[in-house]
Scaffold this motif. Sequence first.
Motif, short mmCIF file in Angstrom:
data_model
loop_
_atom_site.label_atom_id
_atom_site.label_comp_id
_atom_site.label_asym_id
_atom_site.label_seq_id
_atom_site.Cartn_x
_atom_site.Cartn_y
_atom_site.Cartn_z
N ASP A 28 88.17 0.09 -81.19
CA ASP A 28 88.01 0.00 -82.18
C ASP A 28 85.97 0.71 -82.05
O ASP A 28 86.46 0.95 -80.40
N ILE A 29 85.47 0.67 -82.92
CA ILE A 29 84.25 1.01 -82.90
C ILE A 29 83.34 -0.10 -81.96
O ILE A 29 82.21 0.48 -81.20
N GLN A 33 90.17 -3.49 -78.29
CA GLN A 33 91.24 -2.94 -78.13
C GLN A 33 92.50 -3.33 -79.32
O GLN A 33 91.93 -4.57 -79.62
N VAL A 34 93.14 -2.62 -79.74
CA VAL A 34 93.89 -2.71 -80.27
C VAL A 34 94.90 -1.71 -79.90
O VAL A 34 94.75 -0.66 -79.35
N ASP A 93 75.81 7.79 -81.02
CA ASP A 93 76.82 7.14 -80.51
C ASP A 93 77.34 5.99 -81.38
O ASP A 93 77.58 6.10 -82.62
N ALA A 94 78.03 5.26 -80.81
CA ALA A 94 78.56 3.61 -81.85
C ALA A 94 78.21 3.29 -83.22
O ALA A 94 78.90 3.03 -84.98
N ASP A 109 89.54 1.25 -90.62
CA ASP A 109 89.67 1.43 -89.62
C ASP A 109 88.79 2.27 -89.15
O ASP A 109 89.36 3.46 -88.68
N MET A 110 88.32 2.07 -88.50
CA MET A 110 86.87 2.70 -87.33
C MET A 110 87.26 2.63 -85.87
O MET A 110 86.86 1.60 -85.55
N PHE A 111 87.60 3.42 -84.80
CA PHE A 111 87.61 3.45 -83.09
C PHE A 111 86.60 4.32 -82.74
O PHE A 111 85.60 4.84 -83.49
#
Length: 176
Positions: A28-29, A33-34, A93-94, A109-111
């Motif tokens: 995810d962002i 780990q998802v 960046d994130a 959901d953002m990754f």
Amino acid sequence: MAATETTGSSNPANPKEAKSIYEFTANDINGQQVSLEKYKGHVCIIVNVASQCGYTKNNYAELVELDEQFGESKGLKILGFPCNQFGGQEPGDAKEICSFVAKKNVKFDMFEKINVNGNNAHPLWVYLKYKQGGTLGDFIKWNFTKFIIDKNGQPVERHGPSTNPKDLIKSLEKYW
């Protein structure tokens, strides 16, 4: 060594042989780990996003609208994957991406930023392109390519950047 095993087993060695999106993981962002198993039983839209694209304003606005309209009522899940492979239109960046999507009222959901094409393409995107090839080839042509995933984790439709998210409602209704 254990970390390599975890990473190695988290995505199929050959993404094209996967049976569904549920065999994949993505960060995810925030770097967590998802497992995409989390989306089992949900219709999903998986989309590569960018903050500085001509399609950005409308796509984010309509994706947020779809999420608000169908997230609770129909269980729609939207998975946004930032990508900087098209005109360098996702340079941040994130932290910068999170700040940008917060201003857009994004709750879906953002990754982490990924590649969708080339040798370093995320395995999920290798799978999506294999299952739903494009008209001019399997590669992703631009930002905001949208994949509809049915409740069994199968990529059932692919829509190009010029397709507005709200135009997907008729398609989504087939899978709810």
